[in-house]
Design a protein around this motif. Structure first.
Motif, PDB file in Angstrom:
ATOM      1  N   GLU A   1       0.814  -1.215   0.000  1.00  0.00           N
ATOM      2  CA  GLU A   1       0.000   0.000   0.000  1.00  0.00           C
ATOM      3  C   GLU A   1       0.845   1.262   0.000  1.00  0.00           C
ATOM      4  OE1 GLU A   1      -2.507  -0.544   3.376  1.00  0.00           O
ATOM      5  OE2 GLU A   1      -3.956  -1.814   2.307  1.00  0.00           O
ATOM      6  N   SER A   2       2.090   1.153   0.457  1.00  0.00           N
ATOM      7  CA  SER A   2       2.968   2.325   0.506  1.00  0.00           C
ATOM      8  C   SER A   2       3.639   2.627  -0.827  1.00  0.00           C
ATOM      9  CB  SER A   2       4.059   2.125   1.563  1.00  0.00           C
ATOM     10  OG  SER A   2       5.041   1.185   1.121  1.00  0.00           O
ATOM     11  N   LEU A   3       3.582   1.692  -1.764  1.00  0.00           N
ATOM     12  CA  LEU A   3       4.301   1.846  -3.030  1.00  0.00           C
ATOM     13  C   LEU A   3       3.581   2.805  -3.965  1.00  0.00           C
ATOM     14  CD1 LEU A   3       5.332  -1.868  -3.688  1.00  0.00           C
ATOM     15  CD2 LEU A   3       6.839   0.005  -3.015  1.00  0.00           C
ATOM     16  N   LYS A   4       4.338   3.700  -4.526  1.00  0.00           N
ATOM     17  CA  LYS A   4       3.822   4.637  -5.517  1.00  0.00           C
ATOM     18  C   LYS A   4       4.487   4.331  -6.858  1.00  0.00           C
ATOM     19  CE  LYS A   4       1.710   6.693  -2.139  1.00  0.00           C
ATOM     20  NZ  LYS A   4       0.265   6.453  -1.930  1.00  0.00           N
ATOM     21  N   PRO A   5       3.834   4.678  -7.959  1.00  0.00           N
ATOM     22  CA  PRO A   5       4.464   4.443  -9.270  1.00  0.00           C
ATOM     23  C   PRO A   5       5.830   5.092  -9.360  1.00  0.00           C
ATOM     24  CG  PRO A   5       2.169   5.089  -9.525  1.00  0.00           C
ATOM     25  CD  PRO A   5       2.512   5.277  -8.073  1.00  0.00           C
ATOM     26  N   GLY A   6       6.774   4.394 -10.005  1.00  0.00           N
ATOM     27  CA  GLY A   6       8.122   4.916 -10.125  1.00  0.00           C
ATOM     28  C   GLY A   6       8.173   6.154 -11.016  1.00  0.00           C
ATOM     29  N   ARG A   7       8.890   7.165 -10.547  1.00  0.00           N
ATOM     30  CA  ARG A   7       9.037   8.390 -11.342  1.00  0.00           C
ATOM     31  C   ARG A   7      10.509   8.745 -11.519  1.00  0.00           C
ATOM     32  NH1 ARG A   7       4.399   9.431  -8.238  1.00  0.00           N
ATOM     33  NH2 ARG A   7       2.556   9.935  -9.475  1.00  0.00           N
ATOM     34  N   LEU A   8      11.356   7.739 -11.443  1.00  0.00           N
ATOM     35  CA  LEU A   8      12.791   7.964 -11.559  1.00  0.00           C
ATOM     36  C   LEU A   8      13.182   8.194 -13.014  1.00  0.00           C
ATOM     37  CD1 LEU A   8      14.104   5.205  -9.126  1.00  0.00           C
ATOM     38  CD2 LEU A   8      13.805   7.627  -8.655  1.00  0.00           C
ATOM     39  N   ALA A   9      14.196   9.008 -13.209  1.00  0.00           N
ATOM     40  CA  ALA A   9      14.785   9.189 -14.532  1.00  0.00           C
ATOM     41  C   ALA A   9      16.065   8.368 -14.564  1.00  0.00           C
ATOM     42  CB  ALA A   9      15.077  10.664 -14.781  1.00  0.00           C
ATOM     43  N   TYR A  10      16.138   7.408 -15.463  1.00  0.00           N
ATOM     44  CA  TYR A  10      17.286   6.513 -15.509  1.00  0.00           C
ATOM     45  C   TYR A  10      18.332   7.039 -16.492  1.00  0.00           C
ATOM     46  CZ  TYR A  10      14.201   3.396 -12.991  1.00  0.00           C
ATOM     47  OH  TYR A  10      13.353   2.857 -12.050  1.00  0.00           O
ATOM     48  N   PRO A  11      19.604   6.970 -16.103  1.00  0.00           N
ATOM     49  CA  PRO A  11      20.663   7.503 -16.978  1.00  0.00           C
ATOM     50  C   PRO A  11      20.762   6.798 -18.319  1.00  0.00           C
ATOM     51  CG  PRO A  11      21.474   7.137 -14.732  1.00  0.00           C
ATOM     52  CD  PRO A  11      20.129   6.502 -14.813  1.00  0.00           C
ATOM     53  N   GLU A  12      20.425   5.506 -18.360  1.00  0.00           N
ATOM     54  CA  GLU A  12      20.555   4.742 -19.603  1.00  0.00           C
ATOM     55  C   GLU A  12      19.262   3.981 -19.861  1.00  0.00           C
ATOM     56  OE1 GLU A  12      24.450   2.852 -20.295  1.00  0.00           O
ATOM     57  OE2 GLU A  12      24.921   3.451 -18.240  1.00  0.00           O
ATOM     58  N   GLN A  13      18.924   3.821 -21.133  1.00  0.00           N
ATOM     59  CA  GLN A  13      17.645   3.199 -21.453  1.00  0.00           C
ATOM     60  C   GLN A  13      17.670   1.697 -21.244  1.00  0.00           C
ATOM     61  OE1 GLN A  13      16.265   3.669 -25.495  1.00  0.00           O
ATOM     62  NE2 GLN A  13      14.344   2.594 -25.115  1.00  0.00           N
ATOM     63  N   ARG A  14      18.670   1.023 -21.822  1.00  0.00           N
ATOM     64  CA  ARG A  14      18.686  -0.434 -21.784  1.00  0.00           C
ATOM     65  C   ARG A  14      20.055  -0.951 -21.377  1.00  0.00           C
ATOM     66  NH1 ARG A  14      15.694  -1.354 -27.674  1.00  0.00           N
ATOM     67  NH2 ARG A  14      13.570  -0.859 -26.957  1.00  0.00           N
ATOM     68  N   GLY A  15      20.048  -2.079 -20.690  1.00  0.00           N
ATOM     69  CA  GLY A  15      21.313  -2.690 -20.316  1.00  0.00           C
ATOM     70  C   GLY A  15      21.108  -4.089 -19.767  1.00  0.00           C
ATOM     71  N   ILE A  16      22.217  -4.774 -19.597  1.00  0.00           N
ATOM     72  CA  ILE A  16      22.226  -6.147 -19.083  1.00  0.00           C
ATOM     73  C   ILE A  16      22.861  -6.143 -17.704  1.00  0.00           C
ATOM     74  CG2 ILE A  16      23.154  -8.470 -19.430  1.00  0.00           C
ATOM     75  CD1 ILE A  16      23.136  -7.854 -22.452  1.00  0.00           C
ATOM     76  N   VAL A  17      22.252  -6.844 -16.770  1.00  0.00           N
ATOM     77  CA  VAL A  17      22.776  -6.980 -15.413  1.00  0.00           C
ATOM     78  C   VAL A  17      23.057  -8.456 -15.149  1.00  0.00           C
ATOM     79  CG1 VAL A  17      22.262  -6.737 -12.952  1.00  0.00           C
ATOM     80  CG2 VAL A  17      21.622  -4.913 -14.536  1.00  0.00           C
ATOM     81  N   ILE A  18      24.238  -8.724 -14.620  1.00  0.00           N
ATOM     82  CA  ILE A  18      24.649 -10.076 -14.228  1.00  0.00           C
ATOM     83  C   ILE A  18      25.109 -10.007 -12.787  1.00  0.00           C
ATOM     84  CG2 ILE A  18      26.260 -11.976 -14.694  1.00  0.00           C
ATOM     85  CD1 ILE A  18      26.505 -10.906 -17.556  1.00  0.00           C
ATOM     86  N   ALA A  19      24.804 -11.018 -12.000  1.00  0.00           N
ATOM     87  CA  ALA A  19      25.275 -11.097 -10.617  1.00  0.00           C
ATOM     88  C   ALA A  19      26.230 -12.276 -10.500  1.00  0.00           C
ATOM     89  CB  ALA A  19      24.099 -11.262  -9.647  1.00  0.00           C
ATOM     90  N   GLY A  20      27.403 -12.036  -9.919  1.00  0.00           N
ATOM     91  CA  GLY A  20      28.337 -13.138  -9.756  1.00  0.00           C
ATOM     92  C   GLY A  20      29.750 -12.646  -9.534  1.00  0.00           C
ATOM     93  N   GLY A  21      30.606 -13.543  -9.115  1.00  0.00           N
ATOM     94  CA  GLY A  21      32.000 -13.204  -8.870  1.00  0.00           C
ATOM     95  C   GLY A  21      32.681 -14.330  -8.121  1.00  0.00           C
ATOM     96  N   GLY A  22      33.957 -14.158  -7.864  1.00  0.00           N
ATOM     97  CA  GLY A  22      34.711 -15.182  -7.168  1.00  0.00           C
ATOM     98  C   GLY A  22      34.995 -16.379  -8.063  1.00  0.00           C
TER      99      GLY A  22
END
Length: 435
Positions: free
Chosen positions: A52-73
């Motif tokens: 109930e506390s969530l409002k629609p996101g109104r952030l301006a993102y620096p880049e339109q599209r990208g790929i995110v990967i999680a990992g290391g070690g």
């Protein structure tokens, strides 16, 4: 009085349990805690209040599209290396971020290896200082990195998930443009049972649970402008993994819960994923192969992977792994190819003697020999030394043969200070000696 999770009881009121969950450092909880009625009700109420506390996101993102990967070690970096090369091999030019948990998973040398591939490494522990997360370990990193990456539209790939063709096209699929999110079905298209949806108080899904396919989150695509609330809800479930992960398996159902808790829809290919020996094979909306998620035989630097020539790009993947072996020995913070600046520091340290003081424990003279070996004063935990320059900071690492023991930074008087990374974690002083 300090609040501790171990003090939880079944007799607590729901309000008391909520107070404990929200204010005590997470875990360990008493045995069977996740099945208590007051714990279930506490999480239901907290989820409703958060939704109930969530409002629609109104952030301006620096880049339109990208790929995110999680990992290391050592466990995940070989898979990252292969996966990133596959992305580029098929022609995708989108920016890539590799998210990891602390300096124990990615070092400056590995960042240099990835930089020519257009990969930026992001330490989630640093991001967490500005954007706290109740629990941020392994699976929780997936929604966290997706949310806090700079991309408006995020294609997330598990470290061990490799594309079979150019992923750039996914962002233009009509199904994605319609819903703003694509998730892929889990192997066997199995379902969460009715009682799971009842526990999480999502009755509309509980009523049709047999037609609700579980998620497989080796890959997903999310438009954060359109689906910010749903993604933030998914992260809320992940932040409460001490409870949620005892009821559902990992991060994948956090996305499922997040979307359904808010009554939101998503796109999902109808073709059930294939299983090829150790790999989940995922398809597009036309039944064409899109991803190989090598979940039960992650790429290993030292060899031992099971070759399966029926998988797309298998020979290429093995060749990429062989190339990594030529570049990296699997030891984090070992620097086999120092930069000119690092070479200058190494030359100034080689052959010098220091007093190695483990504050509150002991001290002994130590000599840094050429080629990264510790001579006088060497012990099991101090066999080698390396120099890395990390974001402008010079770091002297003393380590075992297979992993670092401590990272030291230089003071103005020429001495070095830091602390052990494990066991006693005592402070370390490394003081120059004459002669």
């Amino acid at each position: 009085m300090k609040m501790e999770c171990a003090s939880a009881t079944q007799e607590m009121s729901v309000e008391q349990m909520i107070n404990l969950i929200e204010n005590a450092p997470p875990g360990p909880w008493p045995p069977g805690w996740a099945g208590w009625a007051n714990v279930n009700e506490a999480h239901r109420r907290m989820a409703v209040a958060f939704a109930e506390s969530l409002k629609p996101g109104r952030l301006a993102y620096p880049e339109q599209r990208g790929i995110v990967i999680a990992g290391g070690g050592l466990k995940y970096f070989p898979s990252v290396w292969v996966g990133v090369h596959l992305v580029r091999h098929f022609g995708c030019k989108l920016p890539i971020q590799l998210w990891h948990l602390g300096k124990g998973e990615i070092d400056p040398y590995l960042r240099r290896l990835l930089k020519p591939l257009g990969v930026e490494c992001v330490d989630a522990r640093e991001v967490e200082k500005e954007h706290p997360c109740r629990i941020l370990c392994g699976w929780e990193l997936k929604p966290y990195s997706t949310l806090h990456s700079p991309f408006e539209e995020v294609l997330f790939l598990d470290a061990d998930c490799g594309p079979c063709r150019d992923v750039t096209e996914i962002f233009t699929w009509p199904e994605y443009l319609d819903k703003g999110a694509i998730f892929w079905p889990d192997y066997g298209c199995w379902q969460l049972k009715r009682d799971v949806w009842e526990i999480f108080d999502i009755p509309e899904v509980a009523a049709r649970w047999q037609s609700e396919v579980a998620f497989e989150s080796g890959q997903y695509l999310i438009n954060k402008t359109r689906c910010w609330r749903e993604l933030r809800m998914a992260l809320w479930y992940a932040e409460h993994s001490d409870y949620v992960f005892r009821i559902v398996y990992g991060d994948k159902e956090c996305f499922h819960l997040g979307w359904r808790k808010l009554g939101s829809d998503y796109a999902m290919p109808s073709k059930a994923p294939g299983w090829n020996q150790h790999t989940i094979v995922q398809w597009d909306f036309h039944g064409q192969q899109m991803f190989n998620h090598r979940c039960q035989d992650k790429w290993k630097l030292g060899g031992g992977n099971r070759r399966n020539n029926s998988l797309a790009n298998e020979e290429l993947c093995f060749n990429l792994l062989a190339d990594l072996r030529k570049r990296w020995d699997g030891v984090l913070w070992h620097n086999p190819d120092p930069t000119p600046h690092e070479q200058e520091v190494i030359a100034a340290l080689a052959g010098r003697r220091f007093l190695y003081r483990r504050v509150g424990h002991d001290e002994r003279p130590m000599r840094l020999e050429p080629r990264g070996k510790v001579g006088e004063g060497a012990a099991e935990c101090e066999r080698r030394w390396d120099v890395n320059i990390d974001d402008g900071t010079t770091i002297l690492t003393l380590g075992r043969l297979d992993r670092p023991t401590c990272h030291l930074q230089r003071n103005g008087d020429g001495s070095w200070h830091g602390q052990w990374l494990e066991h006693e974690r005592m402070p370390i002083e490394f003081i120059p000696l004459e002669g």
